[in-house]
Motif scaffolding. Structure first.
Motif, PDB file in Angstrom:
ATOM      1  N   ASP B 106      -3.533 -21.923  25.152  1.00 54.62           N
ATOM      2  CA  ASP B 106      -4.541 -21.388  25.986  1.00 54.62           C
ATOM      3  C   ASP B 106      -4.392 -19.625  26.214  1.00 54.62           C
ATOM      4  O   ASP B 106      -5.648 -19.041  26.421  1.00 54.62           O
ATOM      5  CB  ASP B 106      -4.073 -21.818  27.631  1.00 54.62           C
ATOM      6  CG  ASP B 106      -4.599 -23.336  27.583  1.00 54.62           C
ATOM      7  OD1 ASP B 106      -5.695 -23.538  27.246  1.00 54.62           O
ATOM      8  OD2 ASP B 106      -3.616 -24.278  28.226  1.00 54.62           O
ATOM      9  N   GLU B 107      -3.304 -19.191  26.016  1.00 53.26           N
ATOM     10  CA  GLU B 107      -3.032 -17.810  26.265  1.00 53.26           C
ATOM     11  C   GLU B 107      -3.895 -17.173  24.934  1.00 53.26           C
ATOM     12  O   GLU B 107      -4.419 -16.087  25.246  1.00 53.26           O
ATOM     13  CB  GLU B 107      -1.621 -17.575  25.625  1.00 53.26           C
ATOM     14  CG  GLU B 107      -1.207 -16.140  25.932  1.00 53.26           C
ATOM     15  CD  GLU B 107      -1.080 -15.810  27.430  1.00 53.26           C
ATOM     16  OE1 GLU B 107      -0.548 -16.550  28.482  1.00 53.26           O
ATOM     17  OE2 GLU B 107      -1.891 -14.774  27.717  1.00 53.26           O
ATOM     18  N   PHE B 109      -6.572 -18.519  23.426  1.00 54.20           N
ATOM     19  CA  PHE B 109      -7.983 -18.866  23.543  1.00 54.20           C
ATOM     20  C   PHE B 109      -8.647 -17.763  24.861  1.00 54.20           C
ATOM     21  O   PHE B 109      -9.727 -17.472  24.655  1.00 54.20           O
ATOM     22  CB  PHE B 109      -8.241 -20.049  24.193  1.00 54.20           C
ATOM     23  CG  PHE B 109      -7.762 -21.331  23.425  1.00 54.20           C
ATOM     24  CD1 PHE B 109      -8.153 -21.113  22.125  1.00 54.20           C
ATOM     25  CD2 PHE B 109      -7.534 -22.552  23.890  1.00 54.20           C
ATOM     26  CE1 PHE B 109      -7.580 -22.153  21.026  1.00 54.20           C
ATOM     27  CE2 PHE B 109      -7.523 -23.764  23.142  1.00 54.20           C
ATOM     28  CZ  PHE B 109      -7.478 -23.341  21.598  1.00 54.20           C
ATOM     29  N   PHE B 110      -7.993 -17.409  25.555  1.00 52.36           N
ATOM     30  CA  PHE B 110      -8.431 -16.643  26.785  1.00 52.36           C
ATOM     31  C   PHE B 110      -9.277 -15.496  26.255  1.00 52.36           C
ATOM     32  O   PHE B 110     -10.507 -15.364  26.793  1.00 52.36           O
ATOM     33  CB  PHE B 110      -7.180 -16.024  27.554  1.00 52.36           C
ATOM     34  CG  PHE B 110      -7.819 -15.379  28.792  1.00 52.36           C
ATOM     35  CD1 PHE B 110      -8.677 -15.725  29.751  1.00 52.36           C
ATOM     36  CD2 PHE B 110      -7.247 -14.047  29.287  1.00 52.36           C
ATOM     37  CE1 PHE B 110      -8.889 -15.197  30.878  1.00 52.36           C
ATOM     38  CE2 PHE B 110      -7.803 -13.149  29.997  1.00 52.36           C
ATOM     39  CZ  PHE B 110      -8.562 -13.812  31.027  1.00 52.36           C
ATOM     40  N   GLY B 111      -8.786 -14.586  25.506  1.00 50.45           N
ATOM     41  CA  GLY B 111      -9.667 -13.228  25.051  1.00 50.45           C
ATOM     42  C   GLY B 111     -10.960 -13.808  24.397  1.00 50.45           C
ATOM     43  O   GLY B 111     -12.046 -13.252  24.716  1.00 50.45           O
ATOM     44  N   GLU B 113     -12.356 -16.769  24.639  1.00 50.03           N
ATOM     45  CA  GLU B 113     -13.485 -17.378  25.758  1.00 50.03           C
ATOM     46  C   GLU B 113     -14.158 -16.252  26.453  1.00 50.03           C
ATOM     47  O   GLU B 113     -15.312 -16.325  26.814  1.00 50.03           O
ATOM     48  CB  GLU B 113     -12.531 -18.094  26.782  1.00 50.03           C
ATOM     49  CG  GLU B 113     -11.909 -19.365  26.210  1.00 50.03           C
ATOM     50  CD  GLU B 113     -11.057 -19.967  27.094  1.00 50.03           C
ATOM     51  OE1 GLU B 113     -11.013 -21.338  26.582  1.00 50.03           O
ATOM     52  OE2 GLU B 113     -10.409 -19.501  28.008  1.00 50.03           O
ATOM     53  N   ILE B 122     -13.556 -20.161  18.284  1.00 51.87           N
ATOM     54  CA  ILE B 122     -12.365 -19.501  18.997  1.00 51.87           C
ATOM     55  C   ILE B 122     -11.434 -20.596  18.508  1.00 51.87           C
ATOM     56  O   ILE B 122     -10.112 -20.130  18.388  1.00 51.87           O
ATOM     57  CB  ILE B 122     -12.712 -20.087  20.543  1.00 51.87           C
ATOM     58  CG1 ILE B 122     -13.674 -19.386  21.301  1.00 51.87           C
ATOM     59  CG2 ILE B 122     -11.312 -19.978  21.567  1.00 51.87           C
ATOM     60  CD1 ILE B 122     -14.080 -19.816  22.536  1.00 51.87           C
TER      61      ILE B 122
END
Lengths: 271, 571
Positions: B106-107, B109-111, B113, B122
């Motif tokens: 998730d860390e 993915f964030f940027g 996203e 992604i």
């Protein structure tokens, strides 16, 4: 107490039946607990809602945190019982003569206070159940699906994660205070308040650096609070979700029906 | 690849509310594919320069800027944020402050996203980035279970996934243990060599970094004092301008000798290439000079740890059957990698944690029967981060706090404050606001406050982490002076070079067990044992060990000691 708050507001990763439910189903369960807790003000009925919340909580594998839950809920519930006991005019249990006016503890007040105590405990349990079984990223996603602006979801998520770090800082500062002879867990309320006040400034100071770094990180990850964002995570209802949702709706409709029929009301026209 | 990538022209930067600029008329160019090091002591402006290069100043941290920073010929202020982050990205010093999510994946993915990329892209970019930093197998792991080095590599992956052309790293390894440091530096090297990413890395300690770079820029008080190829710059600089690696310090001393000519080694291997032929030719090393090893004084035991085991409430056993004694006046260093149980051991000494089994006796008192506040009269404890330890507004009040709580009289308190201010060289700072002091001074105030109850045993958890070399040496010299006055010093650290120079004894922990305990020089000879804890002896010790077949004692810990022993300069 600080540790208790840390545990109560913390996502506890596990692979229980409840953890596997869709976040929307869990949100409905939480809302049903909160709504039904507010429908009744009779202690037997709010106790039933509390039992429902407790079962959810226990099914989520969170029972191991019972001690911390008790540390958070018990003082709030006891405070509620004590306060409401003196609120109503009814058959007196006893009266205390004070400098200003006599205050009377009534049987109605005790019952209402107990109901309010169970309501409070249900709300805390219901919220702890949702937060404890739903990853913060999923909470953010569910809010976005419900058309809440993504910044609200993101703030909610990052607050949950940041609180944990702040509490960890607070625990270190409390250790520093202990090594200087400041007993933070002992003494009267004045002494404890003084100790707590001493915690604030270094905590703010340590947090400021962290907030500064976080703001840089958000810029570096191209986060735009007003912009759009895609999500790799997705949610999908499974058959068990439909079953749980139907049962939850049935529970909620039953509660509303009982309330409309006049059950569960100790004091009319009062929440 | 000599295309200018970054051009800094006459850059001056003033933070709001400050009179002295943090950067003064700074100009340089960095080419595509360069690996540049920014270095300098505390207050040199290297972090500010990193923020300027990444466009954080002035867009997100307000400061008055003169001059300009261009990337690919375009001013950083003219780039939209989404475009700028794909040109230049910054990684900060503290890994925990850069991680926002629960799981590794998730860390990363964030940027992506936020750039609104399609899901497939992604996932692919995130996998590539995690693969580069060696965290692919951890993608579903909770971030909280990662080590410091892994967290910093994750912060790196989160940035890399967005495919920046330039990577700016603001002291990314300053707070990491040796293995974390090695892992992060290996990832950065790979990015530069294999992926062609231009790297600008700010760092104060150069021992294991300098050979990676083709450029070095040295700052002092916001100005560039040297710039060029590391080999040339490090040998030109005046002593004290930067913390030179020991091998550079050694060969600077030997520069007058014809045997070494104009050679300028910057790594241990390069140094040995010159030293081995030299010693092969020299039949006699000289007198077998010994660096003065301080004898342990164990007659009067002040810390007695007996079969100490400690388990946290979650069941993790952090310490297993630890046994040792420390005599009055010893200077001991507890070393080991993160998670080895060092801090848990230190907290068992001052009563913050109580032994699960076994016992800890401090000056004859069992810690189980005393609160940390009571034990503070016999053992002082200084935490790692000074930000957590300053509870009062002025320096004087901070030192007076514990004696005040203990109920001492006004006269006694004033005497204690004066003594400790003198002891810690804080004279004249009585009324200074503690929160605005430099990190080094806040650290000294914290030590003074910890000593204010009169204890003569002091335990310090990572006293030099995150500090520049000169600040770290200041703290260690101060501790050495206290030690000379009879104080018993125990430091928890993974900075073995510094510990080797000051501590006479090492206790080595690995996975909660004590695996070595003895005079520091003897422990440094246990290379295979140290390797298990990912601790590498100082450069000069490694050099002396490799020269042992030529009659050199293998236990040098300082350059001066090595020179004295081998008498190279006297030949």
């Amino acid at each position: 107490m600080t540790e208790a708050l840390q545990v109560a507001g913390h996502y506890a990763e596990a692979n229980t039946f409840v953890h596997r439910l869709d976040p929307r189903t869990k949100m409905l369960l939480m809302l049903s607990v909160i709504l039904s807790a507010f429908l009744f003000n009779h202690p037997l009925f709010t106790f039933s809602v509390f039992l429902f919340a407790f079962c959810l909580w226990a099914l989520s594998g969170l029972l191991k945190f019972w001690k911390y839950f008790l540390m958070v809920t018990a003082p709030a519930a006891i405070f509620s019982v004590v306060m409401w006991s003196f609120y109503f005019q009814d058959h007196a249990i006893f009266t205390i003569q004070t400098m200003l006016a006599p205050i009377t503890m009534t049987w109605l007040g005790v019952q209402y206070g107990t109901a309010a105590g169970f309501r409070l405990a249900s709300i805390i349990l219901g919220s702890a159940f949702f937060i404890g079984t739903t990853a913060p990223e999923d909470i953010s996603l569910v809010l976005t699906k419900l058309k809440v602006p993504q910044v609200v979801g993101f703030l909610f998520t990052s607050t949950l994660l940041t609180i944990e770090t702040i509490i960890s800082d607070a625990l270190t500062i409390l250790d520093v205070m202990r090594t200087r002879g400041i007993e933070v867990d002992k003494g009267g309320i004045v002494q404890r308040t003084k100790a707590a006040v001493r915690l604030i400034v270094p905590l703010l100071f340590a947090s400021m650096k962290r907030v500064n770094d976080l703001s840089i990180v958000l810029v570096e990850r191209a986060y735009d609070p007003r912009g759009k964002r895609t999500f790799v995570r997705d949610m999908a209802f499974r058959p068990t979700d439909y079953v749980v949702m139907v049962l939850t709706m049935a529970f909620l409709i039953s509660c509303v029906s009982l309330r409309l029929m006049g059950y569960g009301v100790l004091v009319p026209y009062k929440i | 690849m000599n295309n200018p990538k970054i051009d800094v022209s006459h850059l001056t930067c003033n933070y709001v509310g400050t009179t002295l600029p943090s950067l003064r008329d700074v100009s340089f160019t960095i080419n595509e594919g360069d690996f540049a090091i920014l270095t300098g002591h505390q207050g040199s402006g290297i972090s500010t320069l990193c923020y300027c290069l990444a466009g954080i100043i002035p867009s997100h941290i307000y400061a008055r800027l003169e001059g300009r920073v261009t990337i690919d010929g375009r001013d950083t202020t003219s780039y939209p944020t989404a475009e700028l982050v794909r040109k230049v990205a910054i990684v900060l010093q503290v890994p925990e402050n850069q991680l926002l999510f629960l799981t590794v994946q998730d860390e990363v993915f964030f940027g992506l996203e936020n750039l609104c990329l399609p899901r497939e892209e992604i996932v692919k970019s995130a996998e590539e980035a995690l693969n580069i930093v060696g965290l692919s197998e951890y993608k579903n792991r909770p971030v909280s279970t990662l080590s410091g080095g892994q967290k910093q590599r994750l912060a790196l992956a989160a940035i890399l996934a967005m495919k920046p052309e330039i990577l700016v790293l603001d002291q990314p390894v300053a707070g990491l243990d040796p293995i974390g440091r090695t892992q992060v530096l290996a990832s950065v090297k790979k990015l530069n060599k294999d992926h062609g990413i231009t790297v600008v890395l700010a760092e104060k300690r150069l021992d294991d970094i300098v050979h990676l770079a083709n450029r070095i820029i040295v700052l002092k008080n916001g100005e560039i004092v040297a710039e060029g190829k590391p080999r040339e710059v490090l040998y030109q600089l005046d002593p004290g301008t930067v913390h030179n690696p020991q091998v550079v310090r050694l060969f600077k001393e030997c520069s007058k000798l014809a045997s070494f000519g104009a050679a300028r080694p910057i790594t241990v291997d390069e140094g040995l290439e010159l030293l081995i032929p030299y010693f092969e030719q020299r039949k006699h090393v000289g007198t077998m000079y010994e660096e003065k090893a301080e004898e342990a004084q164990r007659a009067d035991i002040v810390i007695d740890v007996e079969r100490l085991s400690y388990s946290y409430p979650n069941g993790v056993q952090a310490l297993k059957q630890i046994d040792f004694e420390i005599g009055r006046g010893e200077f001991v260093s507890i070393i080991g990698q993160n998670g080895s149980g060092k801090s848990t051991l230190a907290k068992n000494l001052n009563g913050l944690l109580k032994p699960t089994t076994g016992r800890v006796i401090i000056n004859g008192t069992d810690t189980r029967n005393r609160t940390p506040g009571e034990l503070a009269h016999v053992i002082a404890y200084v935490f790692q981060n000074p930000d957590h330890q300053i509870l009062e507004k002025s320096v004087k009040d901070e030192i007076a706090l514990a004696p005040k709580v203990a109920g001492l009289s006004e006269n006694e308190i004033n005497k204690i404050v004066a003594e400790n201010m003198d002891r810690l060289k804080l004279e004249g700072l009585d009324e200074e606001d503690t929160f605005f002091l430099s990190r080094g001074l806040r650290q000294r105030v914290a030590i003074a406050a910890a000593l204010s109850l009169g204890s003569e045993i002091i335990v310090l958890d990572e006293p030099t982490t995150g500090q520049g070399s000169s600040e770290a040496e200041d703290v260690m010299t101060l501790l050495k002076n206290l030690n000379k006055k009879g104080y018993t010093i125990l430091i928890v650290t993974h900075d073995i070079s510094l510990a080797a120079e000051y501590a006479s004894r090492f206790v080595v922990l690995h996975e909660g067990c004590k695996i070595a305990d003895g005079p520091s020089r003897a422990v440094l000879q246990e290379t295979s044992l140290l390797r298990r804890t990912f601790v590498e002896p100082p450069q000069i010790t490694r050099i002396s060990q490799r020269l042992q077949p030529y009659g050199v004692r293998p236990d040098a810990v300082t350059v001066a000691g090595f020179l004295n022993q081998t008498q190279i300069l006297d030949v």
